[in-house]
Scaffold this motif. Structure first.
Motif, PDB file in Angstrom:
ATOM      1  N   LYS A 154       0.839  -1.213   0.000  1.00 30.37           N
ATOM      2  CA  LYS A 154       0.000   0.000   0.000  1.00 30.37           C
ATOM      3  C   LYS A 154       0.868   1.255   0.000  1.00 30.37           C
ATOM      4  O   LYS A 154       0.592   2.222  -0.707  1.00 30.37           O
ATOM      5  N   ASP A 155       1.930   1.250   0.813  1.00 32.99           N
ATOM      6  CA  ASP A 155       2.843   2.406   0.892  1.00 32.99           C
ATOM      7  C   ASP A 155       3.505   2.656  -0.464  1.00 32.99           C
ATOM      8  O   ASP A 155       3.662   3.796  -0.895  1.00 32.99           O
ATOM      9  N   MET A 156       3.868   1.556  -1.136  1.00 30.68           N
ATOM     10  CA  MET A 156       4.504   1.632  -2.445  1.00 30.68           C
ATOM     11  C   MET A 156       3.547   2.291  -3.445  1.00 30.68           C
ATOM     12  O   MET A 156       3.923   3.169  -4.214  1.00 30.68           O
ATOM     13  N   SER A 157       2.296   1.849  -3.376  1.00 31.11           N
ATOM     14  CA  SER A 157       1.257   2.375  -4.260  1.00 31.11           C
ATOM     15  C   SER A 157       1.028   3.861  -3.986  1.00 31.11           C
ATOM     16  O   SER A 157       0.845   4.660  -4.907  1.00 31.11           O
ATOM     17  N   SER A 158       1.082   4.233  -2.717  1.00 30.15           N
ATOM     18  CA  SER A 158       0.850   5.636  -2.342  1.00 30.15           C
ATOM     19  C   SER A 158       2.051   6.516  -2.752  1.00 30.15           C
ATOM     20  O   SER A 158       1.873   7.654  -3.182  1.00 30.15           O
ATOM     21  N   GLN A 159       3.273   5.976  -2.678  1.00 27.64           N
ATOM     22  CA  GLN A 159       4.463   6.715  -3.144  1.00 27.64           C
ATOM     23  C   GLN A 159       4.380   6.957  -4.650  1.00 27.64           C
ATOM     24  O   GLN A 159       4.722   8.033  -5.138  1.00 27.64           O
ATOM     25  N   LEU A 160       3.916   5.913  -5.376  1.00 33.75           N
ATOM     26  CA  LEU A 160       3.770   6.030  -6.826  1.00 33.75           C
ATOM     27  C   LEU A 160       2.778   7.144  -7.163  1.00 33.75           C
ATOM     28  O   LEU A 160       3.025   7.975  -8.035  1.00 33.75           O
ATOM     29  N   MET A 161       1.661   7.174  -6.429  1.00 30.83           N
ATOM     30  CA  MET A 161       0.647   8.203  -6.665  1.00 30.83           C
ATOM     31  C   MET A 161       1.221   9.592  -6.385  1.00 30.83           C
ATOM     32  O   MET A 161       0.955  10.533  -7.128  1.00 30.83           O
TER      33      MET A 161
END
Length: 241
Positions: A154-161
């Motif tokens: 989830k953190d990875m996805s949020s960094q990408l966003m």
């Protein structure tokens, strides 16, 4: 338009309990009011449609989550598969109806069992699963996320966003500006490091999806401000040329 969980349930026919469960899994995250009530916007309902399409293809929820959170998710391809599968199911039902009508009109047993054969449907479903699970990018994505916790993914996805949303604050510049182009490079490197090898071809496809007006566009613009997604698409196009 914002909907409460009760309104979303009434509109979609999905039970409140299922919507709450999808939220808990992080598969269909809901927004919250100050009092903690779940709210769903158009982007969430579009994502729900994507989830239900894959449920029709009989994918497990954990696989659906990995697919829809993968930046290479191709909604158009999913729709094509869904249309094919539903057409096969429709044919299957029509064959069964035809058999039942034949039994009724002859008033006895009809020695025909071909209408019960679901091999075509099974074969197509397996093929669809194979296509989603065996692209080199998806395999690499699976390998890179295999040992990560749900929170890390989830953190990875949020960094990408955050990286994509940052284009919103650059709209006063030309998309070809070196600072904007450096941000595209940062995006490409982040995807390659954390997801899969992001070639210029794949990056350009992602850019097209960002600006295509669907859930991606809405989510990016919600995070980076109006026009962020479309500006990101232009900058990516220039970078990939």
């Amino acid at each position: 338009i914002m909907m409460t969980v009760k309104e979303a349930s009434r509109l979609t026919g999905i039970s409140i309990r299922t919507l709450q469960y999808y939220d808990k899994l992080g598969l269909l995250p809901a927004m919250r009011t100050e009092s903690g009530y779940r709210l769903y916007d158009d982007a969430a309902l579009e994502r729900l449609q994507q989830i239900l399409l894959f449920r029709e293809l009989e994918f497990p929820l954990k696989d659906i989550q990995k697919i829809v959170e993968n930046p290479a998710f191709d909604r158009q391809k999913a729709l094509e598969q869904q249309i094919t599968l539903l057409t096969l199911k429709k044919q299957h039902l029509e064959d069964l109806i035809g058999l039942a009508q034949k039994i009724r009109s002859t008033g006895g047993m009809v020695m025909d069992f071909t209408a019960f054969d679901t091999q075509k449907i099974k074969k197509y479903t397996e093929q669809a699963k194979k296509e989603w699970g065996e692209t080199p990018e998806y395999k690499e994505f699976e390998e890179k996320t295999a040992h990560k916790t749900e929170k890390e993914v989830k953190d990875m996805s949020s960094q990408l966003m955050d990286i994509v949303a940052a284009f919103g604050g650059m709209q006063s510049k030309d998309p070809a500006d070196s600072e904007v182009q450096a941000q595209v490079k940062k995006l490409q490197e982040f995807i390659t490091e954390h997801y899969y090898n992001c070639s210029k071809v794949i990056l350009n496809q992602l850019g097209q999806m960002y600006g295509a007006g669907g859930a991606f566009t809405e989510n990016i613009n919600a995070a980076g401000g109006v026009g962020a997604a479309e500006f990101a698409q232009k900058a990516i196009e220039i970078y990939c040329k």
